[in-house]
Scaffold this active site. Structure first.
Site, short mmCIF file in Angstrom:
data_model
loop_
_atom_site.label_atom_id
_atom_site.label_comp_id
_atom_site.label_asym_id
_atom_site.label_seq_id
_atom_site.Cartn_x
_atom_site.Cartn_y
_atom_site.Cartn_z
N ASP A 276 0.78 -1.25 0.00
CA ASP A 276 0.00 0.00 0.00
C ASP A 276 0.81 1.30 0.00
OD1 ASP A 276 -1.98 -1.88 0.22
OD2 ASP A 276 -2.79 -1.20 2.13
N LYS B 158 -7.01 -5.07 -2.76
CA LYS B 158 -7.71 -5.54 -1.55
C LYS B 158 -8.65 -4.46 -1.02
CE LYS B 158 -4.10 -4.09 1.58
NZ LYS B 158 -4.96 -3.08 2.22
N CYS C 188 -1.87 -2.87 7.66
CA CYS C 188 -1.78 -3.81 6.55
C CYS C 188 -0.50 -4.65 6.57
CB CYS C 188 -1.97 -3.08 5.24
SG CYS C 188 -3.69 -2.51 5.10
C1 VGL Z 1 -4.62 0.66 5.82
C2 VGL Z 1 -6.06 1.71 7.25
C3 VGL Z 1 -7.09 1.58 6.34
C4 VGL Z 1 -3.24 0.18 5.55
C5 VGL Z 1 -5.64 0.52 4.90
O1 VGL Z 1 -2.87 0.05 4.35
O2 VGL Z 1 -2.49 -0.07 6.51
N1 VGL Z 1 -4.85 1.24 7.00
N2 VGL Z 1 -6.86 0.99 5.17
#
Ligand code: VGL
Ligand code: ZN
Length: 213
Positions: free
Chosen positions: A9, A106, A151
């Site tokens: 991410d 995801k 994540c």
């Molecule tokens: C994430 C919060 C919400 C992450 C993703 O990638 O860690 N954190 N969505």
């Protein structure tokens, strides 16, 4: 053992200026770029939400970073972030994309969040990551990216449960730290579950001696 770098991410919304900015999130980009050539396989994930996603505080008119109850347990509410096909969901512009061989999406289900790159938070659906790693005969996963305490943490724990050899590259990750110390606790729980933590310099030094990891 064939090893893969799993880049979690590294998207605009998780970097400074983004909707859910991880403090200093972009610090890791050059570190991650410098690690890619060490690995024969590089996979990246994207948080990829539809508008009105269940993790968005705006949907419930509730404050961000509070929790709601869902059929799959408590859900932390976040600012709207990583909405599919928007600039906030794109990779950071300085991430070296050429080395990325596969992208995993995801959090695509409007009703279920997914912190892990493998399973959604309800553990109902699986991404294609496990199948891809099996097809490419990867048995060791090295994780980096955002955020350490969400994540990266849940992806590492699921990878361990699926039987992978798991290493987190500590200085190539950065955490949200909604509660101070969350990132350190995340790394400790990965180690407690059987994973390893290393610094990027250690990997680069090892690579100098042995060639590709
Ligand atoms: C994430 C919060 C919400 C992450 C993703 O990638 O860690 N954190 N969505
Ligand atoms: Zn998200």
């Amino acid at each position: 053992m064939k090893r893969a770098l799993l880049i979690v991410d590294i998207q605009n919304d998780f970097c400074p200026g983004g909707a859910l900015a991880v403090p200093d999130g972009d610090r890791i980009v050059p570190v991650v770029n410098g690690l890619m050539e060490l690995f024969p396989e590089v996979v990246a994930t994207k948080d990829w939400h539809p508008p009105g996603h269940i993790s968005f505080a705006s949907r419930f008119a509730k404050p961000v970073m509070t929790t709601i109850d869902t059929p799959y347990g408590p859900q932390m509410l976040w600012p709207d972030h990583c909405i599919r096909d928007t600039p906030g969901a794109e990779f950071h512009s300085e991430l070296a994309l050429a080395a990325i061989r596969h992208v995993v999406y995801k959090g695509c289900d409007p009703e279920i969040d997914s912190y892990s790159a493998f399973f959604d938070n309800a553990r109902r659906q699986q991404t294609d990551l496990h199948r891809y790693l099996q097809e490419t005969e990867v048995a060791g996963i090295f994780l980096c990216g955002l955020a350490t305490d969400y994540c990266v943490l849940y992806s590492a724990l699921d990878a361990l449960e699926l039987g992978y050899d798991v290493t987190v590259i500590e200085d190539a990750c950065q955490g949200v730290n909604v509660v101070a110390g969350d990132s350190d606790r995340a790394l400790r729980s990965i180690v407690a579950a059987g994973g390893r933590c290393v610094m990027s310099a250690t990997l680069i030094h090892q690579w100098d001696k042995e060639g590709r990891l």
